[in-house]
Design an enzyme around this catalytic site. Sequence first.
Site, short mmCIF file in Angstrom:
data_model
loop_
_atom_site.label_atom_id
_atom_site.label_comp_id
_atom_site.label_asym_id
_atom_site.label_seq_id
_atom_site.Cartn_x
_atom_site.Cartn_y
_atom_site.Cartn_z
N SER A 144 1.09 17.68 -25.52
CA SER A 144 0.72 17.63 -24.09
C SER A 144 -0.50 16.74 -23.89
O SER A 144 -0.55 15.92 -22.96
CB SER A 144 0.38 19.03 -23.58
OG SER A 144 1.51 19.85 -23.62
N SER A 174 5.24 25.57 -13.90
CA SER A 174 5.48 24.43 -14.79
C SER A 174 4.32 23.45 -14.71
O SER A 174 4.05 22.88 -13.64
CB SER A 174 6.78 23.72 -14.38
OG SER A 174 6.81 22.42 -14.94
N ASP A 191 6.49 27.67 -25.17
CA ASP A 191 7.10 26.91 -26.27
C ASP A 191 7.20 27.71 -27.57
O ASP A 191 7.77 27.23 -28.54
CB ASP A 191 6.30 25.62 -26.52
CG ASP A 191 6.45 24.64 -25.38
OD1 ASP A 191 7.44 24.73 -24.62
OD2 ASP A 191 5.58 23.77 -25.23
N LYS A 222 14.99 24.19 -21.52
CA LYS A 222 14.14 23.39 -22.41
C LYS A 222 15.04 22.38 -23.14
O LYS A 222 16.12 22.08 -22.68
CB LYS A 222 13.39 24.31 -23.37
CG LYS A 222 12.37 25.20 -22.68
CD LYS A 222 11.23 24.37 -22.12
CE LYS A 222 10.21 25.22 -21.38
NZ LYS A 222 9.23 24.39 -20.67
N ARG A 256 17.25 27.73 -25.11
CA ARG A 256 16.64 28.33 -26.31
C ARG A 256 17.00 29.81 -26.47
O ARG A 256 16.96 30.34 -27.58
CB ARG A 256 15.12 28.14 -26.28
CG ARG A 256 14.76 26.72 -26.59
CD ARG A 256 13.28 26.46 -26.64
NE ARG A 256 13.06 25.10 -27.13
CZ ARG A 256 11.95 24.39 -26.94
NH1 ARG A 256 10.94 24.92 -26.26
NH2 ARG A 256 11.84 23.18 -27.44
N ARG A 299 12.09 22.83 -31.83
CA ARG A 299 11.40 24.11 -32.04
C ARG A 299 12.36 25.17 -32.60
O ARG A 299 11.93 26.04 -33.37
CB ARG A 299 10.74 24.59 -30.75
CG ARG A 299 9.67 23.61 -30.26
CD ARG A 299 8.66 24.24 -29.34
NE ARG A 299 7.93 23.20 -28.62
CZ ARG A 299 6.94 22.46 -29.13
NH1 ARG A 299 6.55 22.65 -30.38
NH2 ARG A 299 6.34 21.54 -28.40
#
Length: 449
Positions: A38, A182, A330, A357, A361, A403
């Site tokens: 980020s 977000s 995350d 994502k 996920r 991830r």
Amino acid sequence: MSAAATGRDGAAATRRDWVVHPARAPLAGTLAVPGDKSVSHRALMLAALAEGTSTLEGFLEGEDTCATARILQQLGVRVETPEPGMRVVYGAGLHGLRASAAPLDCGNAGTGMRLLAGLLSGQRFDSVLTGDDSLSRRPMGRVIEPLAAMGARIDSRQGLPPLFIHGDQSLRGTRLRTAVASAQVKSAILLAGLYAEGETEVTEPQPTRDYTERMLEAFGWPVRYGPGWAKLDGGHALRARTVRVPADFSSAAFFIVAASLVPGSELRLRGVGLNPRRTGLLEVLRAMGADIRLHSRREEGGEPVADLRVRHAPLHGIEVPLRHVPDMIDEFPVLFVAAALATGRTVVRGAAELRVKESDRIAVMARALAELGVPIEETAEGAVIEGGGELRGGCVDSRGDHRCAMSLAVAALRAAQPVRVSDCANVATSFPGFETQARAAGMVVETAA
Ligand code: S3P
């Protein structure tokens, strides 16, 4: 770096699987995980718009952030790499970007595309933002709508990429409330706000990471902000600076959980960014019984940073408090793994964002953990995981989600037999060198094409 991790095309063309072996010995050692994704994206963008030359240290050499650097070069910004992990950015000034004849390819990066959508809405020229298959399925209406309310004109394929951004629009400062919590949406609005007439104000349903606000301030742009809100006026200037990027907490998270799960382990993680809007997993793991200590707490480049020491500890299940959800958004794939190996039930609610994502996920992790024998029930906005049973070996599919791939590698440490994790090339989007660091910690990871 391996052939599979040399760039988006390479990664997209290569299927890379891992075979991860159950841990036979404790994990040990000191690791320095790569720079924060980020922060790296934002540092590049603000440096590109600044007056003067900025230096970024600890920059993430991931495919996502390298895609953003390439895009800024396409827009006429000189970006040099004197050594890996460093970028020198010759700022073009707020109005110095030039049109690119070719589309701007964000690869796998939702952050790249959404933040650039805001930034490019304020330019005099048109732009086209594209992405890979995963990004082409991710919702962009969440940025298109607020940007349109500010006067931007963005065409899309029913809210999906590619985005056709029309230049030469007059943006107006606007008060906006985001529909989802977000940071990408908030940041897109703030970046468009740099070009807007008057004051732009964003409020959020729950506070999200505030890197854009902090970094705008560090680059000299007046911004007022607090948890869940931010305001700025258009028409100022950004001044170049040196940015020190902390190690990415989200990358550290895989090793925090790995060390917690493998008996006898002790891992140290150096210089990890501990922005309070990122560390929900620390609170949740501690509530589950984890032994995580912070040492040498300090501030680097305006961000809290510390060295972490993680020791194995028996974990127990938990109802994840709703207030932590955005602060660990995350980290849910690896939390699912911790929950699968904790005694008792873990309940995750209020995490519907996980479905949009890099993959869905919830579905990907539920399918993979069920394959390994974990009793897990998917819900619309989370999952219920009955932990503490045996994990068997087998084949699981990460569906190209970085991830999920790394989380499933961690799960394999406590399986009865080796686990083959398929479609892992995209790990290079956020954590180049994961395999090397995992091996340094004592994990046995074989690669298979
Ligand atoms: C990010 C915000 C989060 C996170 C992503 C990076 C950012 O996404 O999942 O990995 O840098 O702003 P959302 O803003 O969509 O929650």
